[in-house]
Design a protein around this motif. Structure first.
Motif, short mmCIF file in Angstrom:
data_model
loop_
_atom_site.label_atom_id
_atom_site.label_comp_id
_atom_site.label_asym_id
_atom_site.label_seq_id
_atom_site.Cartn_x
_atom_site.Cartn_y
_atom_site.Cartn_z
N MET A 1 0.96 -1.29 0.01
CA MET A 1 -0.22 -0.24 -0.09
C MET A 1 0.97 0.80 -0.01
O MET A 1 0.29 2.22 -0.43
CB MET A 1 -1.10 0.19 1.24
CG MET A 1 -1.59 -1.05 1.31
SD MET A 1 -2.68 -0.73 2.67
CE MET A 1 -4.17 -2.04 2.09
N ASN A 2 1.92 1.04 1.12
CA ASN A 2 2.55 2.23 0.57
C ASN A 2 3.85 2.80 -0.04
O ASN A 2 3.71 3.86 -1.12
CB ASN A 2 3.88 2.63 2.03
CG ASN A 2 2.89 3.08 3.28
OD1 ASN A 2 2.12 2.68 3.33
ND2 ASN A 2 4.26 1.60 4.00
N GLU A 3 3.82 1.29 -0.91
CA GLU A 3 4.96 0.98 -2.37
C GLU A 3 3.55 2.11 -3.43
O GLU A 3 4.51 3.50 -3.89
CB GLU A 3 4.65 0.56 -3.10
CG GLU A 3 6.44 0.10 -2.40
CD GLU A 3 6.40 -1.25 -2.35
OE1 GLU A 3 5.86 -1.82 -3.35
OE2 GLU A 3 7.39 -2.41 -1.80
N VAL A 4 2.61 2.42 -3.30
CA VAL A 4 1.94 3.05 -4.64
C VAL A 4 1.15 3.82 -3.40
O VAL A 4 -0.04 5.11 -3.67
CB VAL A 4 0.68 2.18 -4.83
CG1 VAL A 4 1.88 0.97 -5.45
CG2 VAL A 4 -0.62 1.23 -3.59
N HIS A 5 1.71 4.73 -2.75
CA HIS A 5 1.11 6.19 -2.05
C HIS A 5 -0.53 5.62 -1.47
O HIS A 5 -0.66 6.90 -1.16
CB HIS A 5 1.50 7.76 -2.75
CG HIS A 5 2.73 6.98 -3.52
ND1 HIS A 5 3.40 7.60 -2.08
CD2 HIS A 5 3.34 7.39 -4.53
CE1 HIS A 5 4.71 7.84 -3.03
NE2 HIS A 5 4.17 7.68 -4.33
N SER B 1 -3.07 1.92 4.75
CA SER B 1 -1.90 1.23 5.01
C SER B 1 -2.83 1.43 6.81
O SER B 1 -2.18 0.29 7.74
CB SER B 1 -1.02 1.27 5.07
OG SER B 1 -0.01 1.09 6.06
N GLN B 2 -2.27 2.96 7.32
CA GLN B 2 -2.87 3.03 8.51
C GLN B 2 -4.60 2.44 8.91
O GLN B 2 -4.50 2.32 9.98
CB GLN B 2 -2.73 4.49 8.64
CG GLN B 2 -1.92 5.17 9.04
CD GLN B 2 -1.60 6.83 8.22
OE1 GLN B 2 -2.51 6.69 8.04
NE2 GLN B 2 -0.04 7.37 8.12
#
Lengths: 266, 149
Positions: A158-162, A167-168
């Protein structure tokens, strides 16, 4: 007389001991927290089994009572899927505590389906397989590790695709389900030590801050959680005082209500 | 037109350099994480579950950073710090929410690694202070992992 190689070994041991002592002596006994707080990194959200492990040490718990492996509702809204995913991973940790292999395997499949719903399935395929294999062999430590890896891989993807906000929400879903079960256990067999495990005011503030930064997720469940965290804060932010049995029961009512909102369609 | 192409090329070149630098930073923090995990390895056999999540970044020589962590009374925790920089001296220490040193005395520092151990006396927030004591590099990558049992 000490042989030379042994003498060398002893000297090395003594030297390393002295180095360790020296570092110990240099370590300040106090730091100014106010000065530090400006440089403080974000709180890392503990896994549900961190608190379950501590709870287990206070007395035996019938974890089977808290196992939930039903398929539940399907959602199309990504924030709802993220919250549910966190909740289901927490259910996985509960099923591991109960050593319930069929439930663990069903939860593994459910996690995969939900991950597909938010486009991060590929990141967890191998972990889902490992969960099933470890559950079949009743290797519970391996299942715990794979559940942690699953959550981490989902959040990294999720973080990789902003999609940091999603994610939180995964962490938040897991925390809410973990807190629901913690308060259910402590309500049933109240002890001040058990209630103390709820003393997590910084985590609560962390989630409040994160939710405030998500105005685009205008969903009833997100609004409910925002409101509920305001209700929970004074109950757990008690400083050195004990958290009362009434507070534990109240938090259980609140988190159970939220959990119902997360797992069922409105 | 030629000026526009030149500007575009210059811009693309700068972006490529920035991207390359960014990738280098990630790779180095990953290397630091590998060292931190290496330090944690012997403890897994003792029943510690090492978290997949970790903190990381880069600091100058003599610089400190605080990370905040929720710890639960009843559990036992180790925090392991790693760096890939040769001849760097690093340290990690644990303080409670009031700033009082709260770690066990068996923490250690050696080469690429440093570790701190805590058996929390109460449930709540703790500060984990990572420090690049000395380093031959201008910026030193670090990573911090933790485990509990």
């Amino acid at each position: 007389m000490i042989p030379f190689p042994r003498y060398l070994k002893l000297s090395a041991l003594l030297a390393s001991g002295l180095i360790l002592c020296a570092h110990g002596a240099e370590t300040p006994q106090h730091i100014d927290v106010k000065q530090l707080s400006k440089k403080v990194e974000d709180v890392v959200v503990p896994l549900p089994n961190e608190v379950f492990g501590a709870l287990n040490k206070l007395g035996s718990i019938n974890w089977k009572e808290y196992v939930r492996s039903d398929k539940g509702s399907n959602f199309t809204e990504r924030p709802r899927i993220a919250l549910l995913l966190g909740t289901v991973i927490a259910d996985g940790f509960i099923a591991v505590q109960a050593e319930d292999a069929p439930a663990v395997k069903e939860i593994g499949q459910r996690v995969q389906t939900l991950a597909r719903g938010i486009g991060v399935e590929r990141s967890i395929t191998q972990h889902a397989k490992a969960i099933t294999e470890a559950a079949d062999k009743r290797k519970w430590e391996n299942v715990r590790q794979e559940l942690d890896r699953t959550q981490n891989s989902v959040q990294q993807a999720m973080n990789e695709v902003h999609d940091e906000k999603l994610s939180q929400l995964v962490s938040l879903g897991g925390w809410l389900r973990g807190t629901e079960v913690l308060t259910a256990v402590v309500t049933k067999h109240f002890s001040t030590e058990g209630a103390e495990l709820l003393h997590q005011p910084d985590l609560l503030v962390y989630f409040q801050t994160r939710l405030q930064a998500m105005p685009e997720f205008d969903l009833a469940i997100i609004r409910d959680i925002r409101g509920a965290l305001v209700e929970v804060k004074p109950l757990i932010d008690v400083g050195r005082a004990h958290i009362s049995s009434e507070s534990v029961k109240k938090i259980n009512d609140i988190t159970t209500r939220l959990d119902n909102g997360i797992v069922t369609r409105e | 037109m030629r000026a526009f192409v030149k500007a575009l090329l210059r811009g693309s070149f700068s972006i490529a350099i920035l991207l390359a630098l960014r990738l280098t930073v990630f790779a180095s923090v990953d290397d630091a994480q590998s060292f931190a995990l290496q330090a944690a390895e012997p403890y897994i056999k003792e029943g510690f579950q090492v978290r997949e999540d970790y903190w990381g970044g880069d600091l100058g020589s003599g610089e400190k950073k605080a990370v905040r962590q929720q710890l639960f009374k009843g559990n036992e925790y180790w925090f392991w710090m790693g760096t890939e920089v040769e001849r760097a001296r690093i340290s990690v220490h644990i303080y409670d929410s009031e700033g009082k040193l709260a770690e066990q005395p068996d923490g250690w520092e050696k080469g690429h690694f440093a570790a701190a151990h805590i058996i929390p006396k109460s449930t709540g927030s703790y500060f984990i202070i990572v420090n690049i004591e000395e380093s031959p590099e201008e910026r030193t990558h670090w990573a911090l992992v933790y485990g509990f049992r």
